[in-house]
Design an enzyme around this catalytic site. Structure first.
Site, PDB file in Angstrom:
ATOM      1  N   LYS A 141      -9.479  10.015  12.119  1.00 30.40           N
ATOM      2  CA  LYS A 141      -9.102  10.080  13.547  1.00 30.40           C
ATOM      3  C   LYS A 141      -8.865  11.534  13.976  1.00 30.40           C
ATOM      4  CE  LYS A 141      -7.105   5.510  13.149  1.00 30.40           C
ATOM      5  NZ  LYS A 141      -6.416   4.446  13.824  1.00 30.40           N
ATOM      6  N   HIS A 195     -15.155   2.422  18.465  1.00 26.57           N
ATOM      7  CA  HIS A 195     -13.810   2.179  17.928  1.00 26.57           C
ATOM      8  C   HIS A 195     -12.894   1.717  19.069  1.00 26.57           C
ATOM      9  CE1 HIS A 195      -9.915   2.855  16.061  1.00 26.57           C
ATOM     10  NE2 HIS A 195     -10.534   2.884  14.894  1.00 26.57           N
ATOM     11  N   SER A 229      -4.857  -1.695   9.129  1.00 28.41           N
ATOM     12  CA  SER A 229      -3.718  -1.624   8.208  1.00 28.41           C
ATOM     13  C   SER A 229      -4.081  -1.958   6.761  1.00 28.41           C
ATOM     14  CB  SER A 229      -2.582  -2.521   8.715  1.00 28.41           C
ATOM     15  OG  SER A 229      -2.115  -2.032   9.962  1.00 28.41           O
ATOM     16  N   GLU A 268      -9.997   2.455  19.852  1.00 28.32           N
ATOM     17  CA  GLU A 268      -9.257   3.529  20.532  1.00 28.32           C
ATOM     18  C   GLU A 268     -10.132   4.184  21.602  1.00 28.32           C
ATOM     19  OE1 GLU A 268      -8.081   5.587  16.974  1.00 28.32           O
ATOM     20  OE2 GLU A 268      -6.746   3.924  16.473  1.00 28.32           O
ATOM     21  N   GLY A 281      -4.916   5.097   8.497  1.00 28.76           N
ATOM     22  CA  GLY A 281      -3.743   5.787   7.947  1.00 28.76           C
ATOM     23  C   GLY A 281      -3.806   6.039   6.450  1.00 28.76           C
TER      24      GLY A 281
HETATM   25  C1  PEP Z   1      -8.938   2.528  11.982  1.00 30.97           C
HETATM   26  O1  PEP Z   1      -8.719   3.699  12.235  1.00 30.97           O
HETATM   27  O2  PEP Z   1     -10.011   2.030  12.277  1.00 30.97           O
HETATM   28  C2  PEP Z   1      -7.900   1.750  11.313  1.00 30.97           C
HETATM   29  C3  PEP Z   1      -8.197   0.562  10.874  1.00 30.97           C
HETATM   30  O3  PEP Z   1      -6.645   2.320  11.178  1.00 30.97           O
HETATM   31  P1  PEP Z   1      -5.446   1.808  10.219  1.00 30.97           P
HETATM   32  O4  PEP Z   1      -6.043   1.592   8.842  1.00 30.97           O
HETATM   33  O5  PEP Z   1      -4.446   2.900  10.238  1.00 30.97           O
HETATM   34  O6  PEP Z   1      -4.944   0.526  10.786  1.00 30.97           O
END
Ligand code: PEP
Length: 253
Positions: A11, A95, A212, A97, A234
């Site tokens: 990210k 994505h 996650s 976001e 993350g």
């Molecule tokens: C992502 O960035 O697509 C994602 C799934 O983030 P996280 O693993 O932090 O939930």
């Protein structure tokens, strides 16, 4: 047999020096792994330093976004050919976001997917429902719509020309991952849609889960038959945790 694929989405994190260190850590721990495919997606500004570290390893380079035109007066945008020139083989498209924060639509996603494939990049197309949509029973309708509109008219060279990532929005960055059962139900549904859209090759296209994912839950998440890998946010920002996910993914199935 679909080979497992583990993608780290960094990210908007990591200055160049930090990106270099993270890439070095990952390369040292799992750079020679061949039992799964490994891909990292740094921000644009670190693509070159990361490429310098991983170009002689088994780790692939991925961008987090792309524009659909080849070149021209599109200030601030980056074309598929520029990404290939920077060492990328992969690109994340759509994505959640970008859809939520930057207003990316299925029409834009479709153009990005088509332009990427045409140029020789492999798009990782993200789809997924919000919590409200899930709670009102609309998960399949939302995912089907995103796939059908995002893939409308897209032509593949082969089943390896594209990857789909199912990322329930409520699971991204929240610490609450989908259960293997919840994910598998949608993955199977996605495979059926792909089989219809791409006439019979849906079974060969890799479908990842994202939301996650950690070293603690990766084994559970990868246990159902239609989950071919993960998109990790993350937990991909630390070399050790990303490497543990890679190693555990290699142990299952
Ligand atoms: C992502 O960035 O697509 C994602 C799934 O983030 P996280 O693993 O932090 O939930």
């Amino acid at each position: 047999m679909r080979k497992r694929l583990i993608v780290g989405n960094w990210k908007m994190n990591m200055l160049r020096k930090e990106a270099y260190e993270l890439a070095r850590g990952i390369a040292e721990l799992v750079g020679d792994v061949s039992y799964v495919d490994i891909v990292v997606a740094p921000p644009y500004t670190s693509l070159d330093v990361v490429y310098g570290v991983i170009s002689n390893t088994n780790i692939g380079l991925c961008a987090q976004n792309v524009f659909w035109e080849e070149a021209g007066a599109f200030t601030g945008e980056i074309s598929p050919y520029m990404l290939i020139d920077a060492g990328c083989k992969w690109v994340i498209v759509g994505h959640s976001e970008r859809r939520a924060v930057l207003g990316e639509t299925d029409e834009m996603v479709k153009r990005k997917v088509a332009a990427s494939i045409k140029a020789g990049l492999i798009p990782i197309l993200c789809v997924g429902e919000t919590l409200e949509q899930r709670e009102s029973g609309k998960t399949m309708e939302v995912v089907r719509g995103q796939l059908e509109r995002g893939l409308d008219g897209v032509e593949l060279f082969s089943s390896d020309s594209i990857v789909i990532a199912y990322e329930p929005v409520w699971a991204i960055g929240t610490g609450r991952s989908a259960t293997p059962y919840e994910a598998e139900e949608v993955h199977l549904f996605i495979r059926n849609v792909l089989d219809r859209v791409f006439e019979g090759i849906g079974d060969k296209i890799r479908v990842l889960y994202g939301g996650s994912v950690t070293p603690e839950n990766i084994e559970d998440i990868l246990s159902p038959p239609n989950i071919d890998g993960v998109l990790v946010g993350g937990a991909s920002l630390k070399a050790e945790s990303f490497a543990r996910i890679v190693r555990l993914a290699g142990r299952i199935g």
